[in-house]
Design a protein around this motif. Sequence first.
Motif, PDB file in Angstrom:
ATOM      1  N   MET A 159       0.856  -1.179   0.000  1.00 40.33           N
ATOM      2  CA  MET A 159       0.000   0.000   0.000  1.00 40.33           C
ATOM      3  C   MET A 159       0.895   1.233   0.000  1.00 40.33           C
ATOM      4  O   MET A 159       1.816   1.352   0.802  1.00 40.33           O
ATOM      5  CB  MET A 159      -0.885  -0.026   1.253  1.00 40.33           C
ATOM      6  N   SER A 160       0.638   2.143  -0.904  1.00 38.90           N
ATOM      7  CA  SER A 160       1.466   3.336  -0.997  1.00 38.90           C
ATOM      8  C   SER A 160       1.168   4.286   0.155  1.00 38.90           C
ATOM      9  O   SER A 160       0.141   4.180   0.831  1.00 38.90           O
ATOM     10  CB  SER A 160       1.213   4.039  -2.324  1.00 38.90           C
ATOM     11  N   GLU A 161       2.078   5.210   0.356  1.00 37.87           N
ATOM     12  CA  GLU A 161       1.892   6.191   1.434  1.00 37.87           C
ATOM     13  C   GLU A 161       0.673   7.065   1.177  1.00 37.87           C
ATOM     14  O   GLU A 161      -0.020   7.469   2.116  1.00 37.87           O
ATOM     15  CB  GLU A 161       3.142   7.047   1.584  1.00 37.87           C
ATOM     16  N   PHE A 162       0.391   7.354  -0.090  1.00 33.88           N
ATOM     17  CA  PHE A 162      -0.796   8.143  -0.418  1.00 33.88           C
ATOM     18  C   PHE A 162      -2.068   7.376  -0.061  1.00 33.88           C
ATOM     19  O   PHE A 162      -3.010   7.937   0.496  1.00 33.88           O
ATOM     20  CB  PHE A 162      -0.817   8.525  -1.906  1.00 33.88           C
ATOM     21  N   ALA A 163      -2.079   6.103  -0.389  1.00 36.46           N
ATOM     22  CA  ALA A 163      -3.254   5.283  -0.071  1.00 36.46           C
ATOM     23  C   ALA A 163      -3.447   5.171   1.439  1.00 36.46           C
ATOM     24  O   ALA A 163      -4.576   5.188   1.934  1.00 36.46           O
ATOM     25  CB  ALA A 163      -3.120   3.904  -0.693  1.00 36.46           C
ATOM     26  N   LYS A 164      -2.342   5.068   2.174  1.00 44.86           N
ATOM     27  CA  LYS A 164      -2.437   5.014   3.635  1.00 44.86           C
ATOM     28  C   LYS A 164      -3.025   6.311   4.189  1.00 44.86           C
ATOM     29  O   LYS A 164      -3.875   6.288   5.070  1.00 44.86           O
ATOM     30  CB  LYS A 164      -1.063   4.761   4.247  1.00 44.86           C
ATOM     31  N   ALA A 165      -2.537   7.439   3.680  1.00 46.50           N
ATOM     32  CA  ALA A 165      -3.037   8.736   4.156  1.00 46.50           C
ATOM     33  C   ALA A 165      -4.518   8.895   3.821  1.00 46.50           C
ATOM     34  O   ALA A 165      -5.297   9.397   4.649  1.00 46.50           O
ATOM     35  CB  ALA A 165      -2.221   9.867   3.539  1.00 46.50           C
ATOM     36  N   LEU A 166      -4.914   8.476   2.621  1.00 46.05           N
ATOM     37  CA  LEU A 166      -6.330   8.552   2.247  1.00 46.05           C
ATOM     38  C   LEU A 166      -7.173   7.637   3.128  1.00 46.05           C
ATOM     39  O   LEU A 166      -8.292   7.991   3.519  1.00 46.05           O
ATOM     40  CB  LEU A 166      -6.510   8.177   0.776  1.00 46.05           C
ATOM     41  N   SER A 167      -6.642   6.484   3.459  1.00 49.16           N
ATOM     42  CA  SER A 167      -7.359   5.540   4.311  1.00 49.16           C
ATOM     43  C   SER A 167      -7.562   6.099   5.719  1.00 49.16           C
ATOM     44  O   SER A 167      -8.655   5.998   6.294  1.00 49.16           O
ATOM     45  CB  SER A 167      -6.580   4.226   4.365  1.00 49.16           C
ATOM     46  N   VAL A 168      -6.532   6.708   6.273  1.00 51.72           N
ATOM     47  CA  VAL A 168      -6.621   7.277   7.617  1.00 51.72           C
ATOM     48  C   VAL A 168      -7.614   8.439   7.642  1.00 51.72           C
ATOM     49  O   VAL A 168      -8.470   8.522   8.527  1.00 51.72           O
ATOM     50  CB  VAL A 168      -5.228   7.728   8.110  1.00 51.72           C
ATOM     51  N   SER A 169      -7.515   9.329   6.664  1.00 46.23           N
ATOM     52  CA  SER A 169      -8.420  10.486   6.661  1.00 46.23           C
ATOM     53  C   SER A 169      -9.862  10.071   6.381  1.00 46.23           C
ATOM     54  O   SER A 169     -10.792  10.624   6.969  1.00 46.23           O
ATOM     55  CB  SER A 169      -7.959  11.554   5.663  1.00 46.23           C
ATOM     56  N   SER A 170     -10.070   9.064   5.549  1.00 46.44           N
ATOM     57  CA  SER A 170     -11.445   8.628   5.289  1.00 46.44           C
ATOM     58  C   SER A 170     -12.040   7.928   6.509  1.00 46.44           C
ATOM     59  O   SER A 170     -13.240   8.041   6.770  1.00 46.44           O
ATOM     60  CB  SER A 170     -11.516   7.716   4.063  1.00 46.44           C
ATOM     61  N   SER A 171     -11.211   7.242   7.295  1.00 41.10           N
ATOM     62  CA  SER A 171     -11.734   6.645   8.527  1.00 41.10           C
ATOM     63  C   SER A 171     -12.118   7.734   9.524  1.00 41.10           C
ATOM     64  O   SER A 171     -13.116   7.597  10.240  1.00 41.10           O
ATOM     65  CB  SER A 171     -10.712   5.686   9.138  1.00 41.10           C
ATOM     66  N   GLY A 172     -11.364   8.811   9.546  1.00 41.06           N
ATOM     67  CA  GLY A 172     -11.724   9.947  10.396  1.00 41.06           C
ATOM     68  C   GLY A 172     -13.019  10.601   9.944  1.00 41.06           C
ATOM     69  O   GLY A 172     -13.836  11.011  10.766  1.00 41.06           O
ATOM     70  N   LEU A 173     -13.212  10.689   8.628  1.00 36.62           N
ATOM     71  CA  LEU A 173     -14.468  11.239   8.097  1.00 36.62           C
ATOM     72  C   LEU A 173     -15.661  10.381   8.503  1.00 36.62           C
ATOM     73  O   LEU A 173     -16.701  10.901   8.926  1.00 36.62           O
ATOM     74  CB  LEU A 173     -14.396  11.342   6.570  1.00 36.62           C
ATOM     75  N   LEU A 191     -11.279  16.163   6.019  1.00 36.44           N
ATOM     76  CA  LEU A 191     -11.577  16.414   4.612  1.00 36.44           C
ATOM     77  C   LEU A 191     -10.448  17.194   3.946  1.00 36.44           C
ATOM     78  O   LEU A 191     -10.050  16.889   2.811  1.00 36.44           O
ATOM     79  CB  LEU A 191     -12.898  17.166   4.482  1.00 36.44           C
ATOM     80  N   LYS A 192      -9.887  18.155   4.646  1.00 38.45           N
ATOM     81  CA  LYS A 192      -8.771  18.939   4.106  1.00 38.45           C
ATOM     82  C   LYS A 192      -7.545  18.042   3.899  1.00 38.45           C
ATOM     83  O   LYS A 192      -6.856  18.143   2.885  1.00 38.45           O
ATOM     84  CB  LYS A 192      -8.442  20.082   5.064  1.00 38.45           C
ATOM     85  N   MET A 193      -7.308  17.145   4.845  1.00 40.51           N
ATOM     86  CA  MET A 193      -6.189  16.205   4.701  1.00 40.51           C
ATOM     87  C   MET A 193      -6.406  15.295   3.495  1.00 40.51           C
ATOM     88  O   MET A 193      -5.474  15.022   2.727  1.00 40.51           O
ATOM     89  CB  MET A 193      -6.039  15.366   5.970  1.00 40.51           C
ATOM     90  N   PHE A 194      -7.634  14.816   3.319  1.00 45.79           N
ATOM     91  CA  PHE A 194      -7.966  13.962   2.180  1.00 45.79           C
ATOM     92  C   PHE A 194      -7.716  14.708   0.871  1.00 45.79           C
ATOM     93  O   PHE A 194      -7.092  14.181  -0.050  1.00 45.79           O
ATOM     94  CB  PHE A 194      -9.428  13.529   2.283  1.00 45.79           C
ATOM     95  N   GLU A 195      -8.189  15.960   0.793  1.00 47.49           N
ATOM     96  CA  GLU A 195      -8.015  16.763  -0.429  1.00 47.49           C
ATOM     97  C   GLU A 195      -6.549  17.044  -0.712  1.00 47.49           C
ATOM     98  O   GLU A 195      -6.110  16.962  -1.866  1.00 47.49           O
ATOM     99  CB  GLU A 195      -8.788  18.069  -0.304  1.00 47.49           C
ATOM    100  N   GLN A 196      -5.770  17.358   0.328  1.00 45.71           N
ATOM    101  CA  GLN A 196      -4.347  17.633   0.133  1.00 45.71           C
ATOM    102  C   GLN A 196      -3.609  16.395  -0.347  1.00 45.71           C
ATOM    103  O   GLN A 196      -2.764  16.473  -1.238  1.00 45.71           O
ATOM    104  CB  GLN A 196      -3.723  18.145   1.437  1.00 45.71           C
ATOM    105  N   THR A 197      -3.937  15.251   0.209  1.00 45.49           N
ATOM    106  CA  THR A 197      -3.302  14.002  -0.220  1.00 45.49           C
ATOM    107  C   THR A 197      -3.644  13.689  -1.671  1.00 45.49           C
ATOM    108  O   THR A 197      -2.788  13.272  -2.452  1.00 45.49           O
ATOM    109  CB  THR A 197      -3.732  12.838   0.694  1.00 45.49           C
ATOM    110  N   ARG A 198      -4.904  13.900  -2.028  1.00 48.31           N
ATOM    111  CA  ARG A 198      -5.324  13.660  -3.402  1.00 48.31           C
ATOM    112  C   ARG A 198      -4.592  14.601  -4.366  1.00 48.31           C
ATOM    113  O   ARG A 198      -4.129  14.189  -5.430  1.00 48.31           O
ATOM    114  CB  ARG A 198      -6.836  13.848  -3.524  1.00 48.31           C
ATOM    115  N   LYS A 199      -4.450  15.873  -3.984  1.00 53.97           N
ATOM    116  CA  LYS A 199      -3.737  16.835  -4.834  1.00 53.97           C
ATOM    117  C   LYS A 199      -2.265  16.465  -4.972  1.00 53.97           C
ATOM    118  O   LYS A 199      -1.689  16.569  -6.063  1.00 53.97           O
ATOM    119  CB  LYS A 199      -3.858  18.242  -4.259  1.00 53.97           C
TER     120      LYS A 199
END
Length: 130
Positions: A1-15, A111-119
């Motif tokens: 799992m890439s670091e981006f996918a991990k960050a998206l996973s963590v932020s989406s669980s928080g959402l 949500l901001k963390m998710f958007e920043q990771t996606r960008k």
Amino acid sequence: MSEFAKALSVSSSGLRAQAARLRHLSENISNADTPGYRRKTISFETALKDRDAVSEVAVGRVRLDKTELETIYDPSHPLADEAGQYDGSNVNLLIELADAREAQRSYEANLKMFEQTRKMSSGLMDLLRR
């Protein structure tokens, strides 16, 4: 799992966790005048996902607040006893609104963390295409 996918996973669980919290807070607010209603609270737990040691937020059990129910004097109420009193709810609107504001801000931060990771991921893909 890439670091981006991990960050998206963590932020989406928080959402998801904050959305569940907001759902219970809105139930509490809408039932503040319901006789006998007990305030619902939820807890958050750490959930390890896979063997990558990615800690996510998981919603724990829903619990009922055990504080005393408010005693209301209204002899004309259908639930009133012979003394003219009945049990109201233990929902304090001031606490619920403060909790809702905190949950909303936490949701927005995730949500901001998710958007920043996606960008950042999108920017990396653009760089790799060149």
